[in-house]
Motif scaffolding. Sequence first.
Motif, PDB file in Angstrom:
ATOM      1  N   SER A  19      43.415  52.150  39.550  1.00 35.10           N
ATOM      2  CA  SER A  19      42.055  51.959  39.050  1.00 35.10           C
ATOM      3  C   SER A  19      41.778  50.531  38.593  1.00 35.10           C
ATOM      4  O   SER A  19      40.644  50.062  38.670  1.00 35.10           O
ATOM      5  CB  SER A  19      41.757  52.943  37.913  1.00 35.10           C
ATOM      6  OG  SER A  19      42.731  52.834  36.899  1.00 35.10           O
ATOM      7  N   GLY A  20      42.793  49.813  38.106  1.00 34.98           N
ATOM      8  CA  GLY A  20      42.563  48.427  37.702  1.00 34.98           C
ATOM      9  C   GLY A  20      42.178  47.558  38.881  1.00 34.98           C
ATOM     10  O   GLY A  20      41.212  46.791  38.823  1.00 34.98           O
ATOM     11  N   ALA A  21      42.937  47.683  39.970  1.00 32.60           N
ATOM     12  CA  ALA A  21      42.622  46.927  41.186  1.00 32.60           C
ATOM     13  C   ALA A  21      41.272  47.343  41.753  1.00 32.60           C
ATOM     14  O   ALA A  21      40.472  46.496  42.181  1.00 32.60           O
ATOM     15  CB  ALA A  21      43.723  47.143  42.222  1.00 32.60           C
ATOM     16  N   ILE A  22      41.000  48.641  41.741  1.00 30.89           N
ATOM     17  CA  ILE A  22      39.735  49.144  42.281  1.00 30.89           C
ATOM     18  C   ILE A  22      38.563  48.694  41.425  1.00 30.89           C
ATOM     19  O   ILE A  22      37.460  48.459  41.935  1.00 30.89           O
ATOM     20  CB  ILE A  22      39.794  50.679  42.409  1.00 30.89           C
ATOM     21  CG1 ILE A  22      40.864  51.074  43.435  1.00 30.89           C
ATOM     22  CG2 ILE A  22      38.432  51.256  42.812  1.00 30.89           C
ATOM     23  CD1 ILE A  22      41.204  52.542  43.450  1.00 30.89           C
ATOM     24  N   SER A  23      38.779  48.532  40.129  1.00 30.10           N
ATOM     25  CA  SER A  23      37.721  48.024  39.258  1.00 30.10           C
ATOM     26  C   SER A  23      37.285  46.632  39.697  1.00 30.10           C
ATOM     27  O   SER A  23      36.104  46.282  39.617  1.00 30.10           O
ATOM     28  CB  SER A  23      38.201  47.993  37.805  1.00 30.10           C
ATOM     29  OG  SER A  23      38.473  49.295  37.330  1.00 30.10           O
ATOM     30  N   GLY A  24      38.247  45.821  40.149  1.00 31.86           N
ATOM     31  CA  GLY A  24      37.897  44.500  40.667  1.00 31.86           C
ATOM     32  C   GLY A  24      37.071  44.590  41.931  1.00 31.86           C
ATOM     33  O   GLY A  24      36.143  43.794  42.144  1.00 31.86           O
ATOM     34  N   ILE A  25      37.375  45.572  42.770  1.00 27.76           N
ATOM     35  CA  ILE A  25      36.592  45.798  43.991  1.00 27.76           C
ATOM     36  C   ILE A  25      35.178  46.242  43.641  1.00 27.76           C
ATOM     37  O   ILE A  25      34.197  45.808  44.252  1.00 27.76           O
ATOM     38  CB  ILE A  25      37.274  46.859  44.878  1.00 27.76           C
ATOM     39  CG1 ILE A  25      38.692  46.414  45.259  1.00 27.76           C
ATOM     40  CG2 ILE A  25      36.444  47.162  46.110  1.00 27.76           C
ATOM     41  CD1 ILE A  25      38.754  45.121  46.024  1.00 27.76           C
ATOM     42  N   ILE A  26      35.045  47.098  42.636  1.00 24.95           N
ATOM     43  CA  ILE A  26      33.727  47.561  42.193  1.00 24.95           C
ATOM     44  C   ILE A  26      32.887  46.384  41.705  1.00 24.95           C
ATOM     45  O   ILE A  26      31.701  46.268  42.032  1.00 24.95           O
ATOM     46  CB  ILE A  26      33.879  48.614  41.072  1.00 24.95           C
ATOM     47  CG1 ILE A  26      34.529  49.885  41.627  1.00 24.95           C
ATOM     48  CG2 ILE A  26      32.524  48.947  40.450  1.00 24.95           C
ATOM     49  CD1 ILE A  26      34.915  50.887  40.551  1.00 24.95           C
ATOM     50  N   ALA A  27      33.504  45.495  40.925  1.00 27.71           N
ATOM     51  CA  ALA A  27      32.781  44.321  40.429  1.00 27.71           C
ATOM     52  C   ALA A  27      32.326  43.433  41.574  1.00 27.71           C
ATOM     53  O   ALA A  27      31.190  42.944  41.584  1.00 27.71           O
ATOM     54  CB  ALA A  27      33.669  43.536  39.475  1.00 27.71           C
TER      55      ALA A  27
END
Length: 221
Positions: free
Chosen positions: A130-138
């Motif tokens: 989820s941390g890496a995916i949060s960067g993708i979301i941003a």
Amino acid sequence: MIPIKDDVPTRSFPLITLLLIGVNVGVFLHEMSLSDEELEIFVRTYGLLPLDLVHFNLLNFITHMFIHGNIAHIFGNMLFLWIFGNNVEDALGKFRFLILYFLSGFAAAILQSAVAILMGDINIPMVGASGAISGIIAAYGKLYPFARVYAVIPPFIFLIFALPAWFFIGYWFVIQVLSAMFIPTSLGGVAWYAHIGGFLAGWYLIDNLYPRAKKIVIYTR
């Protein structure tokens, strides 16, 4: 809010997004084959403990991103990765997309570990993408702020709402911040600061990874 799809078409095959999903699912299937004792050892070995930040344990900074706690955990993460990742990969290309993904994951791990050390929660391993995916979301939010994200909002699970990406993603980020303020990880079991750290990293990195000429086209889409 649970995203279902968006309205941004892709021009290229999302190979890296699919590979990341495949590796995560493969690791989770391996987890399911383990006994409870074996699973605990696996998570302790390859998950990220806060003190790994002090010991510079680079391997666990990578491996923890591919371990998930349960079906809901991996399903939610892979759903967000697919919906937002394929378009970001399309914009950045394969290599820069991987850079964004892993650097966001590292930033997420660093912030969550630092906060855990300050709070004394040094024995709780962190796992999940989820941390890496949060960067993708941003990154998606910056590249496609006016795209439409189709989502269901519990308890109205039979209704689908078409929301502008800036609203969906902004609302999601506010929830992470409020949850970090009022729900300790030791109580809720969610690494809220990892979400925040990954998001902030992705928000910053996308400006340095994406060519400015193309960015103008996407911003005015």
